[in-house]
Enzyme design. Sequence first.
Site, PDB file in Angstrom:
ATOM      1  N   ASP A 203       0.836  -1.197   0.000  1.00 21.09           N
ATOM      2  CA  ASP A 203       0.000   0.000   0.000  1.00 21.09           C
ATOM      3  C   ASP A 203       0.881   1.262   0.000  1.00 21.09           C
ATOM      4  O   ASP A 203       1.721   1.437   0.898  1.00 21.09           O
ATOM      5  CB  ASP A 203      -0.881  -0.046   1.258  1.00 21.09           C
ATOM      6  CG  ASP A 203      -1.843   1.124   1.330  1.00 21.09           C
ATOM      7  OD1 ASP A 203      -1.792   2.012   0.453  1.00 21.09           O
ATOM      8  OD2 ASP A 203      -2.648   1.159   2.281  1.00 21.09           O
TER       9      ASP A 203
ATOM     10  N   ASP B 252       0.467   7.692  -9.513  1.00 22.67           N
ATOM     11  CA  ASP B 252      -0.248   7.170 -10.691  1.00 22.67           C
ATOM     12  C   ASP B 252      -1.306   6.190 -10.192  1.00 22.67           C
ATOM     13  O   ASP B 252      -1.167   4.972 -10.299  1.00 22.67           O
ATOM     14  CB  ASP B 252       0.766   6.478 -11.613  1.00 22.67           C
ATOM     15  CG  ASP B 252       0.123   5.946 -12.881  1.00 22.67           C
ATOM     16  OD1 ASP B 252      -1.065   6.232 -13.126  1.00 22.67           O
ATOM     17  OD2 ASP B 252       0.817   5.230 -13.623  1.00 22.67           O
ATOM     18  N   SER B 253      -2.365   6.745  -9.632  1.00 20.45           N
ATOM     19  CA  SER B 253      -3.338   5.927  -8.909  1.00 20.45           C
ATOM     20  C   SER B 253      -4.601   5.711  -9.721  1.00 20.45           C
ATOM     21  O   SER B 253      -4.855   6.400 -10.706  1.00 20.45           O
ATOM     22  CB  SER B 253      -3.726   6.650  -7.616  1.00 20.45           C
ATOM     23  OG  SER B 253      -4.387   7.852  -7.945  1.00 20.45           O
TER      24      SER B 253
ATOM     25  N   ASP C 188      -8.836   5.877  -9.505  1.00 17.01           N
ATOM     26  CA  ASP C 188      -9.677   6.962  -8.988  1.00 17.01           C
ATOM     27  C   ASP C 188      -9.919   6.773  -7.479  1.00 17.01           C
ATOM     28  O   ASP C 188      -9.674   5.692  -6.937  1.00 17.01           O
ATOM     29  CB  ASP C 188     -11.007   7.003  -9.759  1.00 17.01           C
ATOM     30  CG  ASP C 188     -10.789   7.538 -11.181  1.00 17.01           C
ATOM     31  OD1 ASP C 188      -9.813   8.271 -11.390  1.00 17.01           O
ATOM     32  OD2 ASP C 188     -11.597   7.201 -12.061  1.00 17.01           O
TER      33      ASP C 188
HETATM   34  N1  SAM Z   1      -3.453   5.623 -15.509  1.00 17.01           N
HETATM   35  C1  SAM Z   1      -4.442   5.051 -14.719  1.00 17.01           C
HETATM   36  C2  SAM Z   1      -5.697   5.829 -14.586  1.00 17.01           C
HETATM   37  O1  SAM Z   1      -5.682   6.989 -14.219  1.00 17.01           O
HETATM   38  O2  SAM Z   1      -6.737   5.261 -14.908  1.00 17.01           O
HETATM   39  C3  SAM Z   1      -3.907   4.510 -13.436  1.00 17.01           C
HETATM   40  C4  SAM Z   1      -3.260   3.224 -13.793  1.00 17.01           C
HETATM   41  S1  SAM Z   1      -2.366   2.353 -12.615  1.00 17.01           S
HETATM   42  C5  SAM Z   1      -2.620   0.755 -13.260  1.00 17.01           C
HETATM   43  C6  SAM Z   1      -3.219   2.525 -11.080  1.00 17.01           C
HETATM   44  C7  SAM Z   1      -2.683   1.548 -10.058  1.00 17.01           C
HETATM   45  O3  SAM Z   1      -2.840   2.069  -8.743  1.00 17.01           O
HETATM   46  C8  SAM Z   1      -3.385   0.196 -10.061  1.00 17.01           C
HETATM   47  O4  SAM Z   1      -2.514  -0.791 -10.550  1.00 17.01           O
HETATM   48  C9  SAM Z   1      -3.757  -0.046  -8.594  1.00 17.01           C
HETATM   49  O5  SAM Z   1      -3.565  -1.386  -8.183  1.00 17.01           O
HETATM   50  C10 SAM Z   1      -2.832   0.933  -7.885  1.00 17.01           C
HETATM   51  N2  SAM Z   1      -3.279   1.300  -6.544  1.00 17.01           N
HETATM   52  C11 SAM Z   1      -4.540   1.562  -6.114  1.00 17.01           C
HETATM   53  N3  SAM Z   1      -4.536   1.832  -4.810  1.00 17.01           N
HETATM   54  C12 SAM Z   1      -3.248   1.778  -4.389  1.00 17.01           C
HETATM   55  C13 SAM Z   1      -2.608   1.956  -3.140  1.00 17.01           C
HETATM   56  N4  SAM Z   1      -3.314   2.276  -2.042  1.00 17.01           N
HETATM   57  N5  SAM Z   1      -1.256   1.825  -3.078  1.00 17.01           N
HETATM   58  C14 SAM Z   1      -0.534   1.504  -4.192  1.00 17.01           C
HETATM   59  N6  SAM Z   1      -1.102   1.311  -5.401  1.00 17.01           N
HETATM   60  C15 SAM Z   1      -2.429   1.443  -5.498  1.00 17.01           C
END
Ligand code: SAM
Length: 283
Positions: free
Chosen positions: A137, A155-156, A158
């Site tokens: 996380d 790069d999260s 939503d």
């Molecule tokens: N470009 C994309 C968008 O805006 O639609 C984002 C793509 S990237 C694949 C987003 C990533 O954030 C996902 O793989 C997800 O697993 C990760 N993610 C979500 N919550 C998270 C957290 N708390 N810590 C680390 N990564 C996280």
Amino acid sequence: MSVWFDEVLHDGVGQRLEIEEVLYEGQSEFQDIKILRNKKFGRIMTLDGVVQTTEGDEFVYHEMFAHVPLLAHGRAKRVLIIGGGDGGLLEEVLKHDVEHVTEVELDGGVVEVSKQYLSSICQQAYDDPRVNLVIGDGAKFVAETDQTFDLVLVDSTDPIGPGAVLFTHEFYSHCKRCLNPGGILVTQNGVPFMQGDELVSSVGHFRSLFADAGAYVISCPTYALGFMTLGWASDDADLRRQSMETISARFDALAIDTQYYNPATHIASFALPNFIVKLIDPS
Ligand code: SAM
């Protein structure tokens, strides 16, 4: 008979993509992951029914997410990426003369599926010796680490489900603590025509934590309904207002081929339409 992927966006609006093939479908510990193929966009990754990235237009998002802060900063050596499991942002960051990149992605399944099905996006980025991939996380990582970075790039997904914690004041305050002096925080902040509240909230937090807060815009076809915003926060206000001469000299020295980024799109991306200015700076 044609098969369509329907993505529900916001406030009664959605988008449809015709699917030629489902290449992968699986459920990780955290989310449903799909790799689909569309004639126009090529391979598409969806998480819980939301388009994350596509082969066709990933260059917009990943180039602008990486090159704008890296070239504005000019001497970043240590970069932290939170999320970004598709590896597209990592791949762009590694084109710079950086010494170390830590990527903290919650879902190891996203990384594995991306390596297997989206190698056109992540290339060999995960094999680069400068990379430390942490599966965990991102909020917990920034709260606990004593490492510091020149850039933190969030790069999260939503702000729903596991991504919600990456939009909180507490998370941003830990990001600030992890930044070296003159560092920059950049965040995925959605499409403000539809998700204005998200941008207002993030920039409000930035303002209470950093000397300079704002956003820049990109136009990425699959993030439908107008400009997407990337949030920007730093204690050095000059970094958001670098001259064309400075950015051009740095870009020329980098000598890379880009499809969206150039010094003019860099400078222009900070020129915000009035409806976005009013959202983030109502005064
Ligand atoms: N470009 C994309 C968008 O805006 O639609 C984002 C793509 S990237 C694949 C987003 C990533 O954030 C996902 O793989 C997800 O697993 C990760 N993610 C979500 N919550 C998270 C957290 N708390 N810590 C680390 N990564 C996280």
